[in-house]
Structure formats: structure tokens, C-alpha cells
Enzyme design. Sequence first.
Site, PDB file in Angstrom:
ATOM      1  N   GLN A  15      55.024  40.997  47.377  1.00 30.84           N
ATOM      2  CA  GLN A  15      53.951  40.116  47.783  1.00 30.84           C
ATOM      3  C   GLN A  15      54.409  39.141  48.876  1.00 30.84           C
ATOM      4  OE1 GLN A  15      50.811  40.443  46.952  1.00 30.84           O
ATOM      5  NE2 GLN A  15      51.677  42.539  46.392  1.00 30.84           N
ATOM      6  N   HIS A  44      54.012  39.747  52.443  1.00 31.32           N
ATOM      7  CA  HIS A  44      52.525  39.526  53.353  1.00 31.32           C
ATOM      8  C   HIS A  44      52.682  38.623  54.528  1.00 31.32           C
ATOM      9  CE1 HIS A  44      49.351  41.754  51.300  1.00 31.32           C
ATOM     10  NE2 HIS A  44      49.979  41.637  50.191  1.00 31.32           N
ATOM     11  N   GLU A  93      46.799  33.539  43.163  1.00 32.96           N
ATOM     12  CA  GLU A  93      45.870  34.593  43.345  1.00 32.96           C
ATOM     13  C   GLU A  93      45.930  35.751  42.381  1.00 32.96           C
ATOM     14  OE1 GLU A  93      45.059  37.346  47.230  1.00 32.96           O
ATOM     15  OE2 GLU A  93      46.810  36.256  47.157  1.00 32.96           O
ATOM     16  N   HIS A  94      47.305  36.087  42.422  1.00 30.01           N
ATOM     17  CA  HIS A  94      47.990  37.224  41.363  1.00 30.01           C
ATOM     18  C   HIS A  94      48.808  36.749  40.361  1.00 30.01           C
ATOM     19  CE1 HIS A  94      47.428  39.045  45.807  1.00 30.01           C
ATOM     20  NE2 HIS A  94      46.552  39.760  45.049  1.00 30.01           N
ATOM     21  N   ASP A 138      46.229  45.696  44.972  1.00 30.19           N
ATOM     22  CA  ASP A 138      46.273  45.397  46.595  1.00 30.19           C
ATOM     23  C   ASP A 138      45.762  46.785  47.109  1.00 30.19           C
ATOM     24  OD1 ASP A 138      46.920  42.987  46.553  1.00 30.19           O
ATOM     25  OD2 ASP A 138      49.195  43.210  47.166  1.00 30.19           O
ATOM     26  N   HIS A 140       3.260  15.492  43.237  1.00 32.34           N
ATOM     27  CA  HIS A 140       3.453  16.424  42.086  1.00 32.34           C
ATOM     28  C   HIS A 140       2.652  16.118  40.847  1.00 32.34           C
ATOM     29  CE1 HIS A 140       7.225  16.557  44.476  1.00 32.34           C
ATOM     30  NE2 HIS A 140       7.827  17.243  43.773  1.00 32.34           N
TER      31      HIS A 140
END
Length: 441
Positions: A254, A257, A322-323, A356, A416
Amino acid sequence: MTVDPQRMLKRPSSQAEAPIGDSEVAQTVAQVIADVRADGDEAVRRYSAAFDSWQPDSFRLGAAQIEAVVASVPTTVLDDIRFVQKQVGDFARAQRESLRDVEVETFPGVFLGHKNIPVSAAGAYIPGGRYPLTASAHMTVVTAKVAGVDRVAATTPPNQGAIPPVSVAAMHLAGAEEVYVLGGVQAVAALALGTETIDPVHILAGPGNAYVAEAKRQLFGEVGIDLFAGPTEVLIIADDSADPFVVAVDLLSQAEHGPDSPAVLVTTSERVGRETVEWIDRLLVDMPTRNIAAQAWRDHGAVHLVDTLDQAYTLGDQYASEHVQILTEQPREALEKMRDYGALFLGENTCVSFGDKVIGTNHVLPTQGAARYTGGLWVGKYLRTVTYQEIRDRSSSAFFGELCGRMSRLENFEGHARSGDVRAAEFDSAGIPWLTVPDAS
């Protein structure tokens, strides 16, 4: 829990403390959006030429072009794309089937309900550049089509001034009605705002670089978006049963990335923590993406040592990564004890890279703590849950009319109240004290 810096076996460098947001990026994005809004296709073409050296006769590929591009892709690659898209589609269909329309009678003759209606048009951004994220076509387009979106317009940047065949094939096979080779802010703005040749969409989905993410942020409100996404993140929770080699490989998978991708290990085992750091140093020596992964590990990598797995789960929730990968003897325990994460990967047989690329769950996930309030992209993001109401019993209408009158006047909403009074009088104007009928003479 409070992080004890003295128990960190590896700390991020001071460079990791960068301010969130970039005013230069924001200004550039705002200018591009303003120009596309004002000048449409002309601005899109100008920016595509400037940023990507790409200005074809049409950014949208015709049917014959798509057919030729797909034919140029090896059969084995097409077979793999179809297989992965089936995994994504099957899971998205299971999600869609879990969403039910509802209608209930809450009071005699009073029926309330909701329907799940797909948006009419979606835009899917498929990143290119250094890493052409072909898998994003599966995640954005397939999921939208399963949700029932009529029109999906998918776009991806050119690759060094040429059409990227595999990404185009993936977009087409996923079911996109429109396929564009157009990247960056100009692509996002064109899809959101519309131009002379590109009709606007109602929601934008898909990851991208800092400029694409900022464009989605600035356009949100005029168009829906899947979520705000930043650099990819991974957090691994490990006990003494974990293999430090596997932990190191998965952290680096990861970190590659981008140079700003956090890779964090939280472990109850000092041995696992120290050996993981040693393995990372060894693996980086000949890793093809070393320059990126090494910087991410140096600047954003961390190894925390904790006493118990409960403390590890608590610290993991504080990160809201995230992960989150669980490499422990009882990985499913995390399903019960953790709550703040984008996606959970349980056990050594599972890895974030599967999510992924191939396994079928969606890889468009929340980052930078957003997992505390949202999940990732899924079939429900393309649906709107809308309500309806119907009263079939006149006496129930009169009952709610009286109640509406009283409650509205508490708030000084006379209009109303009168709308309720009309129903309370059972549509008999003689029973409405405030009603005056003009003299016909």
C-alpha cells in the site's frame, strides 16, 4: 486511548506533519472549473492540450474505436477483466437485494413508504498516469449499472498521448454507455457541468490525484460525489502469531500507492514489530516502486507496540484507516470490537491488494478519518431513498389536520395550520372559521 510515543518502534518523520489542503491546488482547480463553466468544450480542449498533450477530434470514443481498442487487448487480459467484474457485480447485486422498498400503515388509513431510485446519470473517473487504475472501472461502472443507473459516462486520461487500451476495455466491458479519453480537472468539470458535447451527470465517482479530489470537493453540491478521498492508507493489527515477512510485504503493497500513503502497524509483539521493520528495509532494496514506497514508509510509516489486542483495536479505531488488516490468531474478533474503518481484511489468507484488484468488494474507500462517518462506494451510493405518504381514511386526515393546526400555531406557521384546518373540516368550507368567501355581487 492516548498513544504513548515511547512505545513506538518506528515513528513517522517530521515531514509527515503537512497541512491538510493546498491553496495552490485549490486555486488551480477553481480556475479550470470556472473556465469550463464559461467556455465549455473550448476550455476542456485547451486544458487537455496543456496538461496531457491530448486534443483528438473527439474525446468520446465511437463504437468502432472501442471495438478496435478491445480487440487489441490480449484475450487472457479480457478474460481476467470479465472474471473480476463478475465478482464486483455479484457482490453489488447482493447489496442491492438487501435494500428493500418499504410501505407501512402507521395509523388507520395512513400509509408511509420509501423507494430506492437510482440516479439517472453517473460519471466514473478512472485514474491513469503513473498507475492506470483499471480496477476503478469495475468499482465505479459495474456498481452503477447494478444499481440501475441508465447512463454511465466513464473517463480516463490518455497514456503519454495515446489511448490506454486496457482501461478503455475495462470501462466498456463494465457497461459504460459513454467512454471518454480525458483526464484531470477538465474531465471532472466537463462531466459535472456539461459542455456542448458532454451532457452533465448527477453523481461523480472514482479516485484521482489531489487535483481531481479537489475538483470533486469544489463541485459537490452542483453534483453528487461518492466521497472525499485522499492518499491510500493501510493499518495492520498483528499479534505474535503474525509472520513479520507477510506484514512487511502487505505494508509496502500500500505504501507504493504514493509518497504520502500512511502504512501503520499496531502489534502486541515487540518481536513482530522489530522484525517487520527489518524486513521492510530489506525488501525496499530491490522493490521496483522503491522510490515511492520508501518515502511513504519514511515519512508516514509507524509501528506501535501495545499490551493487548483490545488496545490495538482502540488505537485502530482512532486512526479510522481506509484499509485495516487483521493478522491475529482470531481475526474475526475484530468484526465485533472495531467500528471505524473503510474496509476490514481478516486473516493471513486475505490481503488489501485482493480488495484493491480482484476479490469483489469496492476499493473506493474513505481516507483521512472519514471512516468515522461514512463507508466506501457501494451500490447504495447510486440510489436515492425517497419517501411518499398517502392518507386513505378521511377521519384520519381530519385527526392529523387538527393536530397539524395545533402544532403549526405553536411555531407561528399560520399557513401550515390552515392547510391542516382544511382537512380537519373534512373538506367542508362551512367548518373553517377563518374562511371568508367574497360576495359574488
